[in-house]
Motif scaffolding. Structure first.
Motif, mmCIF file in Angstrom:
data_model
loop_
_atom_site.group_PDB
_atom_site.id
_atom_site.type_symbol
_atom_site.label_atom_id
_atom_site.label_comp_id
_atom_site.label_asym_id
_atom_site.label_seq_id
_atom_site.Cartn_x
_atom_site.Cartn_y
_atom_site.Cartn_z
ATOM 1 N N UNK A 194 -20.262 -3.343 63.448
ATOM 2 C CA UNK A 194 -20.683 -2.477 64.737
ATOM 3 C C UNK A 194 -20.691 -0.798 64.228
ATOM 4 N N UNK A 195 -20.152 -0.437 62.979
ATOM 5 C CA UNK A 195 -20.006 0.755 62.478
ATOM 6 C C UNK A 195 -19.408 1.773 63.576
ATOM 7 N N UNK A 196 -18.844 2.716 63.229
ATOM 8 C CA UNK A 196 -18.061 3.737 64.069
ATOM 9 C C UNK A 196 -18.947 4.304 65.274
ATOM 10 N N UNK A 197 -20.479 4.149 64.968
ATOM 11 C CA UNK A 197 -21.407 4.555 66.128
ATOM 12 C C UNK A 197 -21.132 3.780 67.305
ATOM 13 N N UNK A 198 -21.081 2.284 67.010
ATOM 14 C CA UNK A 198 -21.092 1.590 68.176
ATOM 15 C C UNK A 198 -19.732 1.182 68.704
ATOM 16 N N UNK A 199 -18.538 1.420 67.919
ATOM 17 C CA UNK A 199 -17.271 0.875 68.186
ATOM 18 C C UNK A 199 -16.351 2.006 67.600
ATOM 19 N N UNK A 200 -15.500 2.523 68.306
ATOM 20 C CA UNK A 200 -14.450 3.474 67.589
ATOM 21 C C UNK A 200 -13.206 3.091 67.845
ATOM 22 N N UNK A 201 -12.591 2.319 66.719
ATOM 23 C CA UNK A 201 -11.252 1.627 67.084
ATOM 24 C C UNK A 201 -10.142 2.258 66.876
ATOM 25 N N UNK B 165 -29.391 9.444 59.550
ATOM 26 C CA UNK B 165 -30.005 8.535 60.551
ATOM 27 C C UNK B 165 -29.330 7.171 61.265
ATOM 28 N N UNK B 166 -27.881 7.278 60.857
ATOM 29 C CA UNK B 166 -27.316 6.122 61.201
ATOM 30 C C UNK B 166 -27.270 5.818 62.773
ATOM 31 N N UNK B 167 -27.186 6.942 63.652
ATOM 32 C CA UNK B 167 -27.160 6.567 65.060
ATOM 33 C C UNK B 167 -28.325 6.171 65.642
ATOM 34 N N UNK B 168 -29.653 6.773 65.154
ATOM 35 C CA UNK B 168 -30.976 6.243 65.491
ATOM 36 C C UNK B 168 -31.146 4.878 65.001
ATOM 37 N N UNK B 169 -30.754 4.637 63.951
ATOM 38 C CA UNK B 169 -30.729 3.162 63.248
ATOM 39 C C UNK B 169 -30.071 2.176 64.171
ATOM 40 N N UNK B 170 -28.549 2.397 64.255
ATOM 41 C CA UNK B 170 -27.836 1.360 65.249
ATOM 42 C C UNK B 170 -28.694 1.121 66.658
ATOM 43 N N UNK B 171 -29.275 2.080 67.299
ATOM 44 C CA UNK B 171 -29.892 2.163 68.511
ATOM 45 C C UNK B 171 -30.986 0.965 68.149
ATOM 46 N N UNK B 172 -31.749 1.158 67.068
ATOM 47 C CA UNK B 172 -32.768 0.391 66.992
ATOM 48 C C UNK B 172 -32.456 -1.021 66.780
ATOM 49 N N UNK B 173 -31.559 -1.212 65.789
ATOM 50 C CA UNK B 173 -31.038 -2.434 65.457
ATOM 51 C C UNK B 173 -30.701 -3.275 66.562
ATOM 52 N N UNK C 2 -25.255 -3.825 68.101
ATOM 53 C CA UNK C 2 -25.516 -4.060 66.551
ATOM 54 C C UNK C 2 -26.614 -5.171 66.399
ATOM 55 N N UNK C 3 -26.710 -5.451 65.029
ATOM 56 C CA UNK C 3 -27.597 -6.136 64.636
ATOM 57 C C UNK C 3 -27.596 -7.771 64.191
ATOM 58 N N UNK C 4 -26.200 -7.982 64.469
ATOM 59 C CA UNK C 4 -25.924 -9.533 63.845
ATOM 60 C C UNK C 4 -26.105 -10.268 64.874
ATOM 61 N N UNK C 5 -26.629 -11.509 64.632
ATOM 62 C CA UNK C 5 -27.142 -12.439 65.582
ATOM 63 C C UNK C 5 -26.804 -13.820 64.889
ATOM 64 N N UNK C 6 -26.189 -14.894 65.514
ATOM 65 C CA UNK C 6 -26.080 -16.074 64.930
ATOM 66 C C UNK C 6 -26.733 -17.268 66.002
ATOM 67 N N UNK D 261 -35.511 -3.182 61.359
ATOM 68 C CA UNK D 261 -36.155 -2.132 62.082
ATOM 69 C C UNK D 261 -37.552 -2.513 62.413
ATOM 70 N N UNK D 262 -37.987 -3.470 62.232
ATOM 71 C CA UNK D 262 -39.442 -3.796 62.247
ATOM 72 C C UNK D 262 -40.016 -3.741 63.586
#
Length: 291
Positions: free
Chosen positions: A62-69, A133-141, A183-187, A254-255
């Motif tokens: 999630x990173x701290x950008x998407x989930x602040x625990x 660039x972490x915030x913009x990358x996580x948005x795109x992921x 986030x970007x993780x899918x199963x 990010x493709x």
């Protein structure tokens, strides 16, 4: 030191029941690798407080950008910076944050005395540089992963998709409560068992078959033959972890998302489903790519 394992996707009651008289720490992950299970963090914090147990949560995916625990009450927030935080699959690093100053001081003394000092200067520079660039990358992921997951749900060669951003995900409502995005993780599981998975992962042209995760490129692997293969886990442990032959772990990059959807569709189209007499999860099936 001893430990008791609680299966991914368990509710907080399972943690309470697994506690021993000498239990000192809950070591948990959310979202969980590889099946994207979601843990109700605030509910587990309440259990931990009731039992006077500390919590360390790995929030790498999630990173701290998407989930602040830490504001949720977690004592230790752990991240593999190798994944999304550095984000370019070119550094090995990690970090841990604490809820209190006293916890930080205790960890720091342990670091000085037993576990080593600090990250190398060049690796530290790489992580620091990438975090810009972490915030913009996580948005795109997150946006790419949602669109690709929705496309996968519609494909006839896919049995199911697990992405916290989908309403079909068992932990979707909890994820909405505690995550800014998903986030970007899918199963997901493909038809055709092991041969179907092999056909799919070796037929992709845009995505890359690798054990890596959390980079700017899209990565796929088949945990049954990679990270959770026979050298690492037996059949019983894989069954408990819900690792099937057809399970695909997907780290969405990010493709251009239309390129990704087209690539996944063409690879899925090559799968030949198992015949009726093949036992699910235990048979082998022929495929067009690997006759």
């Amino acid at each position: 030191m001893t430990s008791t394992q609680v299966p991914a996707g368990s509710d907080t009651q399972a943690f309470r029941q697994a506690c021993q008289p000498n239990t000192k720490l809950f070591m948990v992950e959310s979202p969980c690798n590889p099946d994207t299970s979601i843990l109700d963090i605030e509910a587990l914090v309440k259990v931990a407080r009731d039992l006077n147990i500390l919590i360390c949560l790995d929030g790498t995916f999630a990173t701290p950008i998407l989930q602040k625990v830490i504001p949720m009450g977690v004592d230790f927030s752990l991240h593999s910076c190798t994944k999304y935080i550095a984000g370019h699959s070119d550094v090995i690093a990690g970090c841990i944050s604490t809820r209190t100053l006293e916890q930080y001081q205790q960890l720091k003394m342990s670091q000085f005395g037993f576990t080593g000092t600090s990250l190398g200067p060049f690796e530290a520079y790489q992580v620091h540089h990438a975090m810009r660039t972490l915030p913009i990358r996580m948005e795109k992921h997150s946006a790419n992963a949602l669109a690709l997951s929705q496309a996968l749900e519609k494909h006839p060669m896919v049995n199911w998709v697990r992405y916290p951003g989908l309403p079909s995900h068992p932990g979707h409502e909890i994820a909405k409560k505690q995550m800014k995005s998903f986030g970007g993780l899918v199963a997901f599981e493909v038809k055709g068992n092991a041969e179907g998975a092999r056909t799919f992962v070796t037929s992709l042209k845009v995505a890359t078959l690798t054990a890596a995760i959390g980079g700017i490129k899209t990565y796929v692997n088949n945990p049954y033959s990679f990270s959770h293969g026979p050298l690492m886990m037996n059949d019983e442990d894989r069954a408990k972890a819900r690792v099937t032959e057809g399970l695909i772990r997907l780290s969405v990059g990010l493709e251009n998302v239309d390129d990704l959807i087209a690539d996944f569709n063409q690879a899925l189209d090559l799968i030949v489903p198992c015949t009726d007499h093949t036992l699910p999860g235990h048979g082998s099936c022929l495929s067009q790519a690997h006759p």
